[in-house]
Motif scaffolding. Structure first.
Motif, PDB file in Angstrom:
ATOM      1  N   PHE A  38       0.714  -1.570  -0.469  1.00 48.09           N
ATOM      2  CA  PHE A  38       0.084   0.339  -0.377  1.00 48.09           C
ATOM      3  C   PHE A  38       0.757   1.061  -0.259  1.00 48.09           C
ATOM      4  CE2 PHE A  38       0.611  -1.637   4.493  1.00 48.09           C
ATOM      5  CZ  PHE A  38       0.967   0.208   5.310  1.00 48.09           C
ATOM      6  N   GLN A 131      -3.499   2.577   0.953  1.00 48.11           N
ATOM      7  CA  GLN A 131      -3.863   1.605   2.415  1.00 48.11           C
ATOM      8  C   GLN A 131      -5.026   1.714   3.379  1.00 48.11           C
ATOM      9  OE1 GLN A 131      -3.255   3.259   6.749  1.00 48.11           O
ATOM     10  NE2 GLN A 131      -1.101   4.171   5.411  1.00 48.11           N
ATOM     11  N   PHE A 134      -6.404  -1.689   1.276  1.00 47.27           N
ATOM     12  CA  PHE A 134      -5.254  -3.270   1.912  1.00 47.27           C
ATOM     13  C   PHE A 134      -5.354  -3.133   3.000  1.00 47.27           C
ATOM     14  CE2 PHE A 134      -1.886  -4.155   4.217  1.00 47.27           C
ATOM     15  CZ  PHE A 134      -0.861  -5.103   3.199  1.00 47.27           C
TER      16      PHE A 134
END
Length: 251
Positions: A38, A131, A134
């Motif tokens: 990420f 992020q 992820f």
């Protein structure tokens, strides 16, 4: 199993798919093996712009459901806009029972000659996720996880978008919010005083022509990599200006 039992079982299986996805899923490819990392923070402050040519991903409807692709998947920008389904597999960092995630390719993860973990170097198939995405299927501390992935259809809200940039001598059109396969492979433009004009991929999903079209109404033909084409007639009025965005039909 009797014919009736088989039909009932088939219908129940289809109903589960419809309930989960909103419509019957049509897998495009066999599952492949790759990895995922990420970038950016949880708010996506580093995911807004990238090598596909898109602008503010929040304003354009992509949000945080995005990924950068390694060289093996990016295909020199031709895969921009494509949608993928990923599952975290075979790792202690996978979140048990998390299921899969769906993301749109909006950026490029460049190869590295200095990184100790050059995940995006050829021939590796790698996804550098936001992020936010992820953390939907893996634990932050894991950093990198193995995944199973496949191409899926893109389901976008509203019509395809055409953002016009350039000057009186050439126009550059960013095509985004594309449904179907999502990856634009060909674009043609037609002025109100011209025939259809073949545009050239400039970079990512920015398409270029040197034909002077200022003062003409515009129509577009957009083709995805499966050969399907959508034509949006007369969606740009004659008084258009550079920097404006117009909406057409979608797949």
């Amino acid at each position: 199993m009797t014919s009736l039992s088989f039909l009932v079982s088939s219908f129940m299986a289809m109903a589960l798919v419809v309930g989960a996805l909103g419509q019957v899923e049509d897998p495009l490819n066999a599952w492949g093996d790759g990895r995922a990392t990420f970038y950016g923070d949880i708010h996506g402050n580093e995911t807004m712009y990238g090598a596909c040519g898109y602008g503010n991903l929040f304003e354009q409807g992509y949000g945080l459901e995005t990924t950068a692709l390694s060289t093996a998947l990016f295909n020199n920008g031709a895969t921009c806009g494509a949608c993928f389904e990923l599952y975290c597999v075979h790792s202690k960092w996978c979140i048990k029972g998390a299921g899969g995630i769906r993301v749109t390719a909006t950026n490029f993860c460049p190869p590295s000659s200095t990184s100790p973990n050059p995940w995006c170097n050829p021939p590796q198939k790698h996804f550098d996720l936001s992020q936010y995405m992820f953390l939907k299927f893996a634990i932050y501390q894991g950093g990198v996880v193995p995944v199973k992935f496949r191409r899926v259809y893109c389901y976008k809200k509203g019509g395809m978008k055409f953002e016009i940039k350039g000057n009186p001598y050439w126009i550059l059109v960013l095509v985004y919010n594309v449904g179907g396969l999502g990856d634009v492979s060909n674009v043609k433009v037609k002025g109100s005083r011209t025939d259809w004009i073949q545009m050239q991929r400039n970079w990512g999903q920015n398409w270029l022509t040197g034909v002077q079209l200022v003062g003409q109404g515009l129509s577009f033909q957009v083709t995805t990599s499966d050969g399907k084409m959508v034509q949006s007639d007369n969606i740009v009025p004659t008084n258009w200006e550079f920097g404006q965005t117009f909406e057409g039909r979608n797949f």
